[in-house]
Scaffold this active site. Structure first.
Site: not given
Ligand code: S3P
Length: 433
Positions: A20, A93, A320, A347
């Protein structure tokens, strides 16, 4: 809703959908590059489709070929055009935070908004550093959450930012704004978070350097950039999605599963280390390199597990996967302590709360703490009604718990798995028959 019954041994092999985090970045960097970027094994989950939707709204042509490749017709680093409507970031996010770094440096105004969960997640963590660079970002409800209005500017400054959290989304937002800044930008983070932005942006031609300091913290520097160049990207299988199959094979006695082409980048592969520490039988086969990212096939055999302590710099490398690890811990002998993981609270759901609530419903002995949880493992679990609160990782972790428990488990809101793994339940089913 989906019913899960206690399972016979899992057998066979499975290829996991694309990563992802890497899929998001392939679209974003492809859009900012000159030329056509081709992406193989792209994850067509809802989150990554939100990223595609946003860039289409900014004038980027993105199409799917008959062989499954996604082609991104990049328009160069200054090629985005003003969106006619609010950019819909859905549940994502990563889309929201990374795109904010890019939008801060455009010559137009944009508004970002998502679903109820997304619009309650903290955005102050990117608003603050991006504002230090000169960005104009307003939380429209005044609560440091989306909807965000970003009045793009062409005169961002390079900064040094000492990030209080090890977050790849925060780091990446700053580095992406740094592409457009007047001088070098650097980010210090308390532990190295996933480094896909650094690896892939370098491949697209940006000038980035990473230094790991003696205390395990990291500093990443980026120089302003004139142009990025289109690339061919092969997205590895997502270790976060592989985690459910690793756990299912470990927990259901008599199982043996080959999980093919999984990304094992060290900044993501903490779950493999923790599983090994718990006594898991996992063999790496066919180690390889794709998209500048290491991959391997993982042969997983059911194992009897014991509790461990999970803390410190390993946490960002498995953040995650903690819902799945907590389930493993509930089946393991002895105590597992998870700490330094307060990020779980911000999260898709507060995962300290949602993991604890659902584990308790299945009969586990678990105590939530301020920055993690304590699990006394080894009690047999029983089926229960699971409430994911629309959090994909909760739904999938507890589907696996259901396979290894007595009786029947009901996963409510099963469709939420589409965020990162459309077809998850069907894939699980193929290994259990
Ligand atoms: C991600 C970073 C992580 C992760 C999210 C995907 C990314 O979040 O939990 O599922 O693709 O940069 P954080 O940067 O908030 O730790």
């Amino acid at each position: 809703m989906r019913q899960i019954k206690s399972s016979s041994p899992l057998k066979g092999e499975i290829t996991i959908p694309g990563d992802k985090s890497i899929s998001h970045r392939s679209i974003m960097f492809g859009a900012l590059a000159k030329g056509v970027t081709s992406v193989r094994h792209f994850l067509e989950g809802a989150d990554c489709l939100s990223t595609i939707g946003c860039f289409r709204q900014m004038g980027i042509e993105i199409q799917k070929e008959s062989d499954g490749r996604i082609l991104v017709h990049g328009k160069g680093i200054r090629g985005l055009t003003a969106p006619a409507a609010t950019l819909d970031v859905g549940n994502s996010g990563t889309t929201t935070r990374l795109i904010s770094g890019i939008l801060s440096a455009q010559n137009f105004t944009s508004v970002l908004s998502g679903d109820a969960s997304l619009n309650s997640r903290p955005m102050g963590r990117i608003i603050h550093p991006l504002s230090m660079m000169g960005a104009q970002i307003k939380s429209l409800r005044g609560n440091d959450c989306a909807p965000l209005q970003i009045d793009g500017r062409m005169d961002l400054h390079g900064i040094h930012y000492d990030s209080p959290v090890a977050s790849a989304q925060v780091k990446s937002a700053i580095l992406l704004a740094g592409l457009y800044a007047d001088r070098e930008t650097s980010v210090h983070e308390p532990a190295l978070s996933r480094n896909h932005t650094e690896l892939m942006l370098s491949q697209f031609g940006a000038d980035l350097h990473t230094e790991i300091l003696k205390d395990g913290s990291a500093e990443i520097r980026i120089s302003p950039c004139e142009e990025l160049y289109a690339q061919d990207i092969l997205v590895p299988g997502d270790i976060s999605s592989a985690a459910y199959f690793i756990a299912a094979a470990l927990l259901v006695p008599g199982s043996e599963v080959l999980i093919k082409n999984v990304g094992i980048n060290e900044t993501r592969a903490g779950i493999l280390k923790v599983c090994k520490d718990m006594g898991a039988d996992i063999t790496y086969l066919n180690q390889n390199q794709g998209a500048g990212e290491p991959t391997a096939d993982l042969l997983v055999r059911s194992s009897s597990l014991h509790g461990v302590c999970i803390e410190g710099t390993v946490i960002p490398t498995l953040i995650d996967e903690i819902p799945m690890i907590a389930v493993l811990a509930a089946f393991a002998k002895g105590q597992t302590i998870i700490r330094d993981a307060a990020e779980l609270k911000v999260k898709e759901t507060d995962r300290i709360r949602t993991v604890t609530e659902n584990l308790k419903a299945m009969g586990a002995d678990v105590t939530p703490t301020d920055d993690g949880m304590i699990i006394q493992g080894g009690k047999p679990l029983h089926g229960a009604e699971i409430h994911p609160y629309m959090d994909h990782r909760i739904a999938m972790a507890f589907a696996v718990a259901g396979l290894a428990s007595e009786g029947e488990t009901t996963i409510l809101e099963e469709q939420c798995v589409d965020v990162s793994y459309p077809g998850f339940f069907e894939a699980l089913h193929t290994l259990t028959v």
